[in-house]
Design a protein around this motif. Structure first.
Motif, PDB file in Angstrom:
ATOM      1  N   GLY A  44       0.797  -1.221   0.000  1.00 57.33           N
ATOM      2  CA  GLY A  44       0.000   0.000   0.000  1.00 57.33           C
ATOM      3  C   GLY A  44       0.831   1.273   0.000  1.00 57.33           C
ATOM      4  N   ARG A  45       2.105   1.171   0.308  1.00 53.18           N
ATOM      5  CA  ARG A  45       2.980   2.352   0.318  1.00 53.18           C
ATOM      6  C   ARG A  45       3.545   2.698  -1.051  1.00 53.18           C
ATOM      7  N   TRP A  46       3.755   1.691  -1.899  1.00 57.27           N
ATOM      8  CA  TRP A  46       4.388   1.978  -3.189  1.00 57.27           C
ATOM      9  C   TRP A  46       3.455   1.785  -4.375  1.00 57.27           C
ATOM     10  N   THR A  92       0.544   2.523  -6.680  1.00 54.33           N
ATOM     11  CA  THR A  92      -0.341   3.657  -6.953  1.00 54.33           C
ATOM     12  C   THR A  92      -1.055   3.452  -8.278  1.00 54.33           C
ATOM     13  N   HIS A  93      -2.171   4.151  -8.415  1.00 56.57           N
ATOM     14  CA  HIS A  93      -2.924   4.114  -9.666  1.00 56.57           C
ATOM     15  C   HIS A  93      -2.106   4.826 -10.739  1.00 56.57           C
ATOM     16  N   ARG A  94      -2.029   4.255 -11.909  1.00 57.41           N
ATOM     17  CA  ARG A  94      -1.146   4.811 -12.942  1.00 57.41           C
ATOM     18  C   ARG A  94      -1.611   6.154 -13.481  1.00 57.41           C
ATOM     19  N   THR A 118      -4.184   8.393 -11.701  1.00 55.98           N
ATOM     20  CA  THR A 118      -4.507   9.354 -10.649  1.00 55.98           C
ATOM     21  C   THR A 118      -3.406   9.500  -9.610  1.00 55.98           C
ATOM     22  N   GLY A 119      -2.551   8.484  -9.482  1.00 55.50           N
ATOM     23  CA  GLY A 119      -1.498   8.519  -8.474  1.00 55.50           C
ATOM     24  C   GLY A 119      -1.999   8.164  -7.086  1.00 55.50           C
ATOM     25  N   GLU A 120      -3.285   7.815  -6.975  1.00 61.20           N
ATOM     26  CA  GLU A 120      -3.860   7.465  -5.680  1.00 61.20           C
ATOM     27  C   GLU A 120      -3.239   6.162  -5.177  1.00 61.20           C
ATOM     28  N   ARG A 121      -2.901   6.149  -3.895  1.00 60.61           N
ATOM     29  CA  ARG A 121      -2.301   4.952  -3.297  1.00 60.61           C
ATOM     30  C   ARG A 121      -3.348   3.868  -3.101  1.00 60.61           C
ATOM     31  N   LEU A 122      -2.875   2.645  -3.102  1.00 59.36           N
ATOM     32  CA  LEU A 122      -3.728   1.491  -2.875  1.00 59.36           C
ATOM     33  C   LEU A 122      -4.219   1.523  -1.427  1.00 59.36           C
ATOM     34  N   SER A 123      -5.493   1.267  -1.217  1.00 57.37           N
ATOM     35  CA  SER A 123      -6.015   1.268   0.157  1.00 57.37           C
ATOM     36  C   SER A 123      -5.428   0.075   0.909  1.00 57.37           C
TER      37      SER A 123
END
Length: 101
Positions: free
Chosen positions: A43-45, A47-49, A51-56
């Motif tokens: 979840g720290r690294w 990310t959505h390609r 939006t850049g939103e991190r994985l929950s």
């Protein structure tokens, strides 16, 4: 393997990267892979390609748990490969090279 090659710093070039004993070469790759798939780390690294939103955290845990979904199938496949390898490379019956299965 690429991460190992990039991060390796040694005075002894012949022991670095893929030039060392196989177990020594595989160890960092396996550790990095296991570490990267840990739900707390994923979840720290990841990310959505777009939006850049991190994985929950919940999604990271589910994704990490999904790696074990086909573990039995993978093990059976490796056994099949081992049997095929033995069948192809053992010597004729009665020879010292014959492998008892």
């Amino acid at each position: 393997h690429a991460v190992h090659a990039l991060l390796a710093r040694t005075r002894f070039q012949h022991l670095s990267g893929c030039r060392g004993p196989l177990d020594f070469v595989e160890c960092p790759a396996l550790l990095f892979e296991e570490f990267a798939w840990d739900g707390r780390v994923l979840g720290r690294w990841a990310t959505h390609r777009r939006t850049g939103e991190r994985l929950s955290p919940a999604t990271a845990r589910r994704l990490a748990a999904s790696r074990r979904l086909f573990a039995a199938y993978d093990a059976a496949t490796q056994l099949l490969y081992a049997r095929a390898d033995l069948a192809l490379h053992r010597g004729p019956p009665g020879s010292p090279e014959e492998v008892e299965a």
